[in-house]
Design a protein around this motif. Structure first.
Motif, PDB file in Angstrom:
ATOM      1  N   GLU A  49       0.827  -1.208   0.000  1.00 39.49           N
ATOM      2  CA  GLU A  49       0.000   0.000   0.000  1.00 39.49           C
ATOM      3  C   GLU A  49       0.864   1.262   0.000  1.00 39.49           C
ATOM      4  OE1 GLU A  49      -3.346   2.249   2.772  1.00 39.49           O
ATOM      5  OE2 GLU A  49      -2.494   0.348   3.443  1.00 39.49           O
ATOM      6  N   ALA A  50       1.897   1.281   0.822  1.00 39.64           N
ATOM      7  CA  ALA A  50       2.779   2.451   0.900  1.00 39.64           C
ATOM      8  C   ALA A  50       3.499   2.695  -0.422  1.00 39.64           C
ATOM      9  CB  ALA A  50       3.782   2.271   2.034  1.00 39.64           C
ATOM     10  N   ILE A  51       3.984   1.624  -1.039  1.00 35.30           N
ATOM     11  CA  ILE A  51       4.681   1.753  -2.325  1.00 35.30           C
ATOM     12  C   ILE A  51       3.717   2.269  -3.392  1.00 35.30           C
ATOM     13  CG2 ILE A  51       5.814   0.479  -4.188  1.00 35.30           C
ATOM     14  CD1 ILE A  51       7.035  -1.321  -1.977  1.00 35.30           C
ATOM     15  N   CYS A  52       2.505   1.709  -3.432  1.00 29.90           N
ATOM     16  CA  CYS A  52       1.509   2.144  -4.415  1.00 29.90           C
ATOM     17  C   CYS A  52       1.136   3.610  -4.217  1.00 29.90           C
ATOM     18  CB  CYS A  52       0.263   1.273  -4.331  1.00 29.90           C
ATOM     19  SG  CYS A  52       0.485  -0.384  -5.006  1.00 29.90           S
ATOM     20  N   LYS A  53       1.051   4.028  -2.958  1.00 28.97           N
ATOM     21  CA  LYS A  53       0.707   5.419  -2.663  1.00 28.97           C
ATOM     22  C   LYS A  53       1.794   6.367  -3.162  1.00 28.97           C
ATOM     23  CE  LYS A  53      -0.812   8.310   1.171  1.00 28.97           C
ATOM     24  NZ  LYS A  53      -1.132   8.328   2.603  1.00 28.97           N
ATOM     25  N   VAL A  54       3.044   6.032  -2.886  1.00 29.26           N
ATOM     26  CA  VAL A  54       4.159   6.890  -3.290  1.00 29.26           C
ATOM     27  C   VAL A  54       4.336   6.898  -4.806  1.00 29.26           C
ATOM     28  CG1 VAL A  54       6.666   7.150  -3.184  1.00 29.26           C
ATOM     29  CG2 VAL A  54       5.385   6.719  -1.099  1.00 29.26           C
ATOM     30  N   LEU A  55       4.207   5.733  -5.439  1.00 31.04           N
ATOM     31  CA  LEU A  55       4.405   5.650  -6.892  1.00 31.04           C
ATOM     32  C   LEU A  55       3.129   5.938  -7.684  1.00 31.04           C
ATOM     33  CD1 LEU A  55       6.717   2.495  -7.169  1.00 31.04           C
ATOM     34  CD2 LEU A  55       7.365   4.912  -7.336  1.00 31.04           C
ATOM     35  N   ASP A  56       2.020   6.181  -6.976  1.00 32.69           N
ATOM     36  CA  ASP A  56       0.737   6.465  -7.610  1.00 32.69           C
ATOM     37  C   ASP A  56       0.389   5.385  -8.640  1.00 32.69           C
ATOM     38  OD1 ASP A  56      -1.628   7.857  -8.097  1.00 32.69           O
ATOM     39  OD2 ASP A  56      -0.721   9.033  -9.715  1.00 32.69           O
ATOM     40  N   CYS A  57       0.316   4.149  -8.144  1.00 31.20           N
ATOM     41  CA  CYS A  57       0.028   3.025  -9.035  1.00 31.20           C
ATOM     42  C   CYS A  57      -0.862   2.006  -8.321  1.00 31.20           C
ATOM     43  CB  CYS A  57       1.322   2.365  -9.502  1.00 31.20           C
ATOM     44  SG  CYS A  57       2.270   1.570  -8.182  1.00 31.20           S
ATOM     45  N   GLN A  58      -1.235   0.973  -9.016  1.00 31.90           N
ATOM     46  CA  GLN A  58      -2.045  -0.108  -8.480  1.00 31.90           C
ATOM     47  C   GLN A  58      -1.140  -1.305  -8.180  1.00 31.90           C
ATOM     48  OE1 GLN A  58      -5.465  -0.075  -7.856  1.00 31.90           O
ATOM     49  NE2 GLN A  58      -5.167   2.118  -8.235  1.00 31.90           N
ATOM     50  N   PRO A  59      -1.549  -2.202  -7.263  1.00 33.95           N
ATOM     51  CA  PRO A  59      -0.751  -3.402  -6.987  1.00 33.95           C
ATOM     52  C   PRO A  59      -0.450  -4.219  -8.248  1.00 33.95           C
ATOM     53  CG  PRO A  59      -2.414  -3.168  -5.302  1.00 33.95           C
ATOM     54  CD  PRO A  59      -2.695  -2.109  -6.341  1.00 33.95           C
ATOM     55  N   GLY A  60      -1.394  -4.240  -9.175  1.00 40.04           N
ATOM     56  CA  GLY A  60      -1.191  -4.965 -10.436  1.00 40.04           C
ATOM     57  C   GLY A  60      -0.111  -4.367 -11.313  1.00 40.04           C
TER      58      GLY A  60
END
Length: 68
Positions: A49-60
């Motif tokens: 979740e933290a990585i997706c938030k920072v990179l503005d992306c989805q887990p997929g």
């Protein structure tokens, strides 16, 4: 392993270094490096979740299944 981590691809698209991501996600460089190189055996949802938030992306965008 059939799960491929595309962290390096997303970091390149966002023009973000491993050091910068490490600081923003509050993870050690060693742990991010293990994830980036595909050597990780697991990832916590809170980390994802933290990585997706920072990179503005989805887990997929970060995780991909490839048949062996």
């Amino acid at each position: 392993m059939p799960i491929v981590v595309n962290l390096d691809v997303m970091m390149a698209k966002r023009k973000m270094s491993l050091n910068e991501l490490s600081a923003k996600v509050d993870l050690t460089l060693a742990n991010l490096s293990i994830l980036k190189t595909g050597k990780a055996k697991a990832i916590r949802f809170s980390t994802l979740e933290a990585i997706c938030k920072v990179l503005d992306c989805q887990p997929g965008d970060l995780l991909e299944y490839q048949k062996e």
